[in-house]
Design a protein around this motif. Structure first.
Motif, PDB file in Angstrom:
ATOM      1  N   PHE A  59      55.012  61.943  38.849  1.00 12.24           N
ATOM      2  CA  PHE A  59      54.942  60.716  39.647  1.00 12.24           C
ATOM      3  C   PHE A  59      53.669  60.627  40.466  1.00 12.24           C
ATOM      4  CE2 PHE A  59      58.250  57.356  40.277  1.00 12.24           C
ATOM      5  CZ  PHE A  59      58.715  57.431  38.979  1.00 12.24           C
ATOM      6  N   ASP A  70      60.225  60.608  44.810  1.00  6.12           N
ATOM      7  CA  ASP A  70      60.597  60.271  43.428  1.00  6.12           C
ATOM      8  C   ASP A  70      61.859  61.007  42.990  1.00  6.12           C
ATOM      9  OD1 ASP A  70      59.607  62.846  43.272  1.00  6.12           O
ATOM     10  OD2 ASP A  70      58.599  62.559  41.357  1.00  6.12           O
ATOM     11  N   ASP A 116      64.407  63.872  39.223  1.00  5.94           N
ATOM     12  CA  ASP A 116      63.073  63.802  39.828  1.00  5.94           C
ATOM     13  C   ASP A 116      62.115  63.140  38.840  1.00  5.94           C
ATOM     14  OD1 ASP A 116      61.331  65.369  42.157  1.00  5.94           O
ATOM     15  OD2 ASP A 116      60.214  65.049  40.299  1.00  5.94           O
ATOM     16  N   GLY A 117      61.271  62.263  39.343  1.00  9.28           N
ATOM     17  CA  GLY A 117      60.297  61.583  38.487  1.00  9.28           C
ATOM     18  C   GLY A 117      59.312  62.586  37.902  1.00  9.28           C
ATOM     19  N   CYS A 118      58.976  62.363  36.647  1.00  2.00           N
ATOM     20  CA  CYS A 118      58.073  63.276  35.960  1.00  2.00           C
ATOM     21  C   CYS A 118      56.635  62.806  36.181  1.00  2.00           C
ATOM     22  CB  CYS A 118      58.452  63.219  34.482  1.00  2.00           C
ATOM     23  SG  CYS A 118      57.580  64.364  33.494  1.00  2.00           S
TER      24      CYS A 118
HETATM   25 MG    MG Z   1      58.298  64.387  40.454  1.00  2.00          MG
END
Ligand code: MG
Ligand code: GTP
Ligand code: MG
Length: 517
Positions: free
Chosen positions: A296, A339, A292-294
């Motif tokens: 985002f 994300d 998962d995008g940090c």
């Molecule tokens: Mg995220």
């Protein structure tokens, strides 16, 4: 995340991997495919070491809880402050964020260290977390890594000089079998005229990246400079990084990790055994790695992604997922939305002997690097303002039914979020404030949202692009195709289908390679 009947797949199966106090957290990473993307100078390539040091420096700047790092060759270790609460001390979050940041910086900064020389592939780094029970264990760990640096460098210097002198690599290794430290030093001196001590210390001793405080002038008051202590990161070299004399002179390090009370004379083998130990994931279970995008939310604002869905941003995510499937043949399916991406490894996968940390980190590393490398292809007119990071975790599912429920959980989440976000941004576009839009939607049911969109905004929700409503599924087609170099391969495809219905799995029995339930 939204509630659904599938949520049990999270609650019941995700395990707690918190590193408990008072253990110290150390993250070790190394490159696992360096021969595939560039032919480095042997035995050491100064540009490559400088690039590694620059990446480690970037990691310390990004994550101030990391106080000290030590690296050599293609590896680096990061020591966190003893009080850190970074990501609730969850091991997989920590090892993945560090490897993601490192990998992204590596590909982004490559051109600064290898100008005009292209990467021939995507570098992949593997990482893991080591728990050190007290500061003496941290000290032993660092002493051990520096001993390995020294031994490895001495060996490689001999090896490559033998090769330069005409031996094959196999013959050279044979010559070196069983030779001691002294033998190698003598061989270098007598056979090759090399005084080992004269070799660049960065190669012999490795590099330390140290958090430090410097006095900086922040402003002037009535012409008088006002000084403050400012955190900074410096690179140092020393022949004995685990000695009291080196360690204890760094005030930040002593304050945040602790002082070394005694010098180490001998590295205990049982300590090394504990450093080498790695957990494996349960055999014969589906392994799902979700990344998962940090932050985002901020990343998409900064890069002006279209709301609620940016087609190019999603295409970029999908392209990175395709790169991951191409690299790892054990990944049979991937599902992405927003994300995040979930990668499913086949039940009997033996990838990295099922070491969870290595599986998670390698996927995160490749995905993160691909995201940077491919950004320009999807956003040719948009500069990447800063490097995004991805976190990852691995969860095991014992049956395909539960695995399918996992994927259904993610797709239900996609649907709920997308429907909400579509309504939200339509309301905002029509003149409401974000708070008003939120209030308006609070407690509304799915049907009410369909109606709102249809009646107020003339949008038929089911006509919106499939990718937005259903997310993206990435898998291999059943039939073989021949690639450019004549190999037969299964083509990796991106589809936007309903994976909640069992019909999808019945129509594609080859994906999970099991009889449909
Ligand atoms: Mg995220
Ligand atoms: N505008 C826009 N935003 C997106 C898109 N895809 C993802 N996002 C943003 O990314 C966020 C992803 O949600 P989360 O993963 O829960 O939140 P996060 O901000 O990444 O925070 P953490 O994952 O907890 O670090 C969304 O809330 C959006 O703000 C897109 O296509 N367009
Ligand atoms: Mg997310």
């Amino acid at each position: 995340m939204a509630n659904s009947k599938y949520e049990y797949v999270k609650v019941d199966y995700e395990v707690n991997d918190e590193v408990m106090f008072p253990n110290f957290i150390v993250v070790n990473l190394h490159c696992c495919n360096s021969t595939t993307f560039y032919e480095f100078e042997q035995p050491n390539d100064e540009r490559a070491v400088n690039l590694m040091n620059a990446c480690a420096t970037a990691v310390l700047k990004e994550y101030p809880d990391i106080v000290f790092a030590y690296g050599f060759g293609d590896e680096y270790s990061f020591v966190f402050s003893k009080e850190t609460r970074f990501y609730q001390r969850r091991a997989s979050k920590i090892l993945s964020l560090v490897v993601s940041c490192f990998s992204s910086n590596y590909v982004r900064s490559w051109k600064d260290y290898f100008p005009g020389l292209d990467l021939a592939g995507v570098p992949v780094f593997k990482s893991r977390v080591l728990c050190c029970a007290n500061v003496e264990v941290v000290q032993t760990y660092l002493a051990w890594r520096q001993r390995e640096c020294h031994a490895g460098n001495q060996y490689n210097t001999c090896l490559w000089n033998l090769v330069k002198g005409g031996k094959t690599e196999v013959e050279a290794r044979e010559v070196l079998k069983g030779s001691g430290k002294q033998d190698k030093n003598e061989m270098l001196f007598q056979q090759f005229g090399i005084n080992y001590k004269s070799i660049n210390r960065m190669f012999r001793q490795g590099s330390c990246v140290v958090k430090t405080e410097i006095e900086a002038i922040v402003k002037h008051r009535d012409g008088v400079p006002v000084k403050r202590l400012r955190k900074d990161v410096i690179v140092e070299h020393h022949e004995s990084i685990a000695s009291r004399s080196f360690w204890n002179k760094h005030s930040c390090v002593v304050k945040e990790i602790g002082e070394f009370r005694e010098d180490i004379n001998k590295i205990k083998p049982e300590f090394v055994k504990s450093f080498e130990f790695e957990n494996k994931l349960m055999p014969s279970t589906w392994i799902v790695v979700r990344i998962d995008g940090c932050h985002f939310h901020k990343f998409s604002e900064m890069h002006e992604f279209e709301k609620p869905n940016d087609e190019q941003a999603l295409n970029l995510m999908n392209s990175c997922a395709v790169a991951v499937l191409r690299e790892f043949s054990d990944i049979v399916f991937a599902y992405g939305v927003s994300d995040e991406y979930s990668f499913v490894l086949k039940k009997d996968s033996q990838l990295y002997q099922r070491r969870g940390s290595h599986i998670v980190s390698a996927i995160v590393s490749l995905f993160s690097a691909a995201y940077i490398l491919e950004w320009m292809l999807f956003f040719p007119n948009k500069e990447l303002k800063y490097i995004p990071s991805f976190d990852g975790r691995a969860v095991c599912y014992p049956s395909s039914k539960i695995l399918q429920d996992y994927l259904a959980w993610r797709q239900v989440d996609c649907h709920i979020n997308n429907q909400y976000n579509t309504c939200f941004w339509e309301l905002v576009k029509s003149g409401r404030s974000k708070r008003e839009a939120q209030k308006y939607l609070k407690g509304t049911q799915t049907n009410e949202k369909y109606e709102l969109l249809a009646q107020k905004f003339n949008i038929e929700y089911n006509k919106l692009p499939n990718m937005f409503r259903r997310g993206s599924s990435v898998f291999r087609e059943e039939k073989d195709t021949v690639n450019t170099i004549g190999e037969t391969q299964k083509r990796v495809v991106i589809k936007h289908c309903n994976i909640i219905d069992s019909c999808f799995w019945e129509a594609n029995p080859n994906i999970l390679n099991e009889e449909p339930l």
